[in-house]
Design a protein around this motif. Sequence first.
Motif, mmCIF file in Angstrom:
data_model
loop_
_atom_site.group_PDB
_atom_site.id
_atom_site.type_symbol
_atom_site.label_atom_id
_atom_site.label_comp_id
_atom_site.label_asym_id
_atom_site.label_seq_id
_atom_site.Cartn_x
_atom_site.Cartn_y
_atom_site.Cartn_z
ATOM 1 N N UNK A 187 0.873 -1.096 -0.050
ATOM 2 C CA UNK A 187 -0.078 0.019 -0.013
ATOM 3 C C UNK A 187 0.918 1.202 0.125
ATOM 4 N N UNK A 188 1.949 0.981 0.923
ATOM 5 C CA UNK A 188 2.815 2.356 0.975
ATOM 6 C C UNK A 188 3.553 2.797 -0.232
ATOM 7 N N UNK A 191 1.759 4.405 -3.878
ATOM 8 C CA UNK A 191 1.431 5.974 -4.178
ATOM 9 C C UNK A 191 2.576 6.342 -5.074
ATOM 10 N N UNK B 138 -0.556 10.166 8.781
ATOM 11 C CA UNK B 138 -0.232 8.781 8.689
ATOM 12 C C UNK B 138 -0.523 8.282 7.353
ATOM 13 N N UNK B 139 0.093 7.227 6.849
ATOM 14 C CA UNK B 139 -0.373 6.530 5.539
ATOM 15 C C UNK B 139 -1.549 5.921 5.595
ATOM 16 N N UNK B 140 -2.877 6.379 5.378
ATOM 17 C CA UNK B 140 -4.148 5.746 5.439
ATOM 18 C C UNK B 140 -4.333 5.076 4.157
ATOM 19 N N UNK B 141 -5.369 4.262 4.064
ATOM 20 C CA UNK B 141 -5.363 3.310 3.082
ATOM 21 C C UNK B 141 -5.609 4.005 1.667
ATOM 22 N N UNK B 145 -0.364 10.340 0.307
ATOM 23 C CA UNK B 145 0.331 10.868 1.132
ATOM 24 C C UNK B 145 1.086 12.347 0.789
#
Lengths: 300, 466
Positions: A187-188, A191, B138-141, B145
């Motif tokens: 998920x991280x 992006x 925070x990194x949300x779903x 970001x």
Amino acid sequence: MWGGGKLSYFGGRFLGVLGPGCRSSQTKGPRLISSAVYSKNQLSWTLEIKPGVFNEYRNMWFKSYRMTFSCLNRMKSYRYPWTRLYSTSQNTVDSSEVKTFLALAHKWWDEQGIYAPLHSMNDLRVPFIRDNLLKVIPNHQPGKPLSGMKILDVGCGGGLLTEPLGRLGASVIGIDPVNENIKTAQCHKSFDPVLDQRIEYRACSLEEIVEDTAETFDAVVASEVVEHVLDLETFLQHCCQVLKPGGSLFVTTINKTQLSYALGIVFSEQIAGIVPKGTHTWEKFVSPEKLESILEPSKY
Amino acid sequence: SSFGLGLASRAAFKHPPKEARKILLLEAGPKKVLEKLSETYSNRVSSISPGSATLLSSFGAWDHICNMRYRAFRRMQVWDACSEALIMFDKDNLDDMGYIVENDVIMHALTKQLEAVSDRVTVLYRSRAVGYTWPCPFTMKDSSPWVHITLGDGSTLQTKLLIGADGHNSGVRQAAGIQNVSWNYDQSAVVATLHLSEATENNVAWQRFLPSGPIALLPLSDTLSSLVWSTSHEHAAELVSMDEEKFVDAINSAFWNDANHTDFIDSAGTMLQYAISLLKPTKVSARQLPPSVASVEAKSRVLFPLGLGHAAEYVRPRVALIGDAAHRVHPLAGQGVNMGFGDISSLVHHLSTAAFNGRDLGSMNHLTGYETDRQRHNTALLAATDLLKRLYSTNATPLVLLRTWGLQATNAVSPLKVRGHSWLSKLLAHGGMTLQTALNFFGLIFLAMKLSSFYFSSAYEQKGTC
């Protein structure tokens, strides 16, 4: 030179605490971190000992995952029934190291949160890996120094070390037996389109990479992992198996000393609560000598 | 200072990045193409310190400036209108202390260099950001970001790091909700380009502190100098609208007139000078007079208001402020644009180290390093400049005495002076005051008051006896 076993210690970039030829100064000074770098088929290998300054030490402890023995077995038996016997006997995943990390899986990327020490450790780990790999690359591009390198990050957790390596241009495969960690990591990275392409995450163990794929890597990174595995010798053997000839293995871990017991377990877990209780078991800490003794006699 | 608008932003984007990153510069104005340098000098100039010049040359902009025009100065004389105290700065080996460059020239050099790196930096002219979406902590779903920016034409951009270099009324700073400590000074600055009566070597910068505010003459060429006169709003408006002759007279008398001297201060000054010469042999720098002004360049008289500003935070996650967006200062110390350039060097250093370590560029880890670095430096300089402005805005005797003695003492202590343009020496030179020295001088004043009251009372007694 291999068999003769005369190892010379070179102080690495992180301040040579030991002079050449000095082997037994393990208990002197707060050497809490040791990393071994060795290259296959090279006639000498360097054990770089980093002096642990207290601040750095505090930042370095954090353990990143525990592996689910049962989950792994299930996975393995579903996919590869013929290897079940092999994998259970050779498995280095420690079942007892699981629960805490499952609960914390979503907190990886909070830089001020519970994984903050691991984040700050990147300031040491990444330059360490980068500079040693750059020695092997003849001409590197200034923007992507590690481009063209294939790296395997064993026990990548949420991808804290995988992403910086990806940003430096390497193609990285991050593996972790805990599914939740892999999900967080995926998920991280999703992006950032560039990272998305360079990094691949797989929820599996090292054994699966060894058995099921014929991939080999320029570098294998096992950062803050070896103190959590069941069978250190086998684990290291597997790491070496997936390395290309001339590849490098990077191991970072907490040194097994009285000081690390005092600071790492007593202080951080029990008194100050910096690290959750039960994260570390001192008996499983690995000293540089132990690593050497495992790696040296092997044919790698 | 308000000169910094735009310069800091352009300079920031030219430093060659170690990574081949994509950089976008949003510029509200149109593209300015300067084919030929105009004959007449612009009235807005900046004093570029050697450190800033090094930064500019590190990415090739300084060469463009050298090919256009600039003026190096080797000495600086700063003196008081209310006393004989003065301080003369120069470097031992007569190196350049700084450079006076027109703002237009700097802008043009930077634009030219921007074109040279156009493969890595894109400039969007006539674009303005109207909205920002900040990242969650925070990194949300599902939330991104990164920082999202909406432009005036409706298009959106996203970035890992947003650098706000949009001047003292920074939109980025306001949108991020960063508190800004600011106040307006009761002064405006008048700038003009002046023709000197006769051609001179003109490599000295002159600044005199009048009770209404400092007046400075900065060399531009052998026959031209730039004026920066900070004074009250009313006086500034008068100066801008009066005839040329009267204006020239006002300037000359501001530099030469000794009407504000008082005997008391003069004798106090002489006393200290004598004391200093007993302690150590110093060569007494005689007060020199700046060149006289003959005329003003037509239409070059402009005024602008002055103020102080300082952002409480320079950074937020994925946001950094540089230049006037972070700090705004009085031009009396000539540091505004240099502070901006200093911000740039620091930010570039932190970002390139972070990039080489594979860090996410918008990470607070190195951004706070930049903030600490610069806040330490800038806060001190801002406070010092503000203090000097207030100290010199009065002709109340105790303060004049304080600053006279301070200046004389600093002038006598050569190591502090000769270090040249460093902010510390400027601070000490202009007022001779850090808090510590202030305490020392308060002690001296007490003594002086005691002595003078003793003198007066005894004289009175003599007179009074019958």
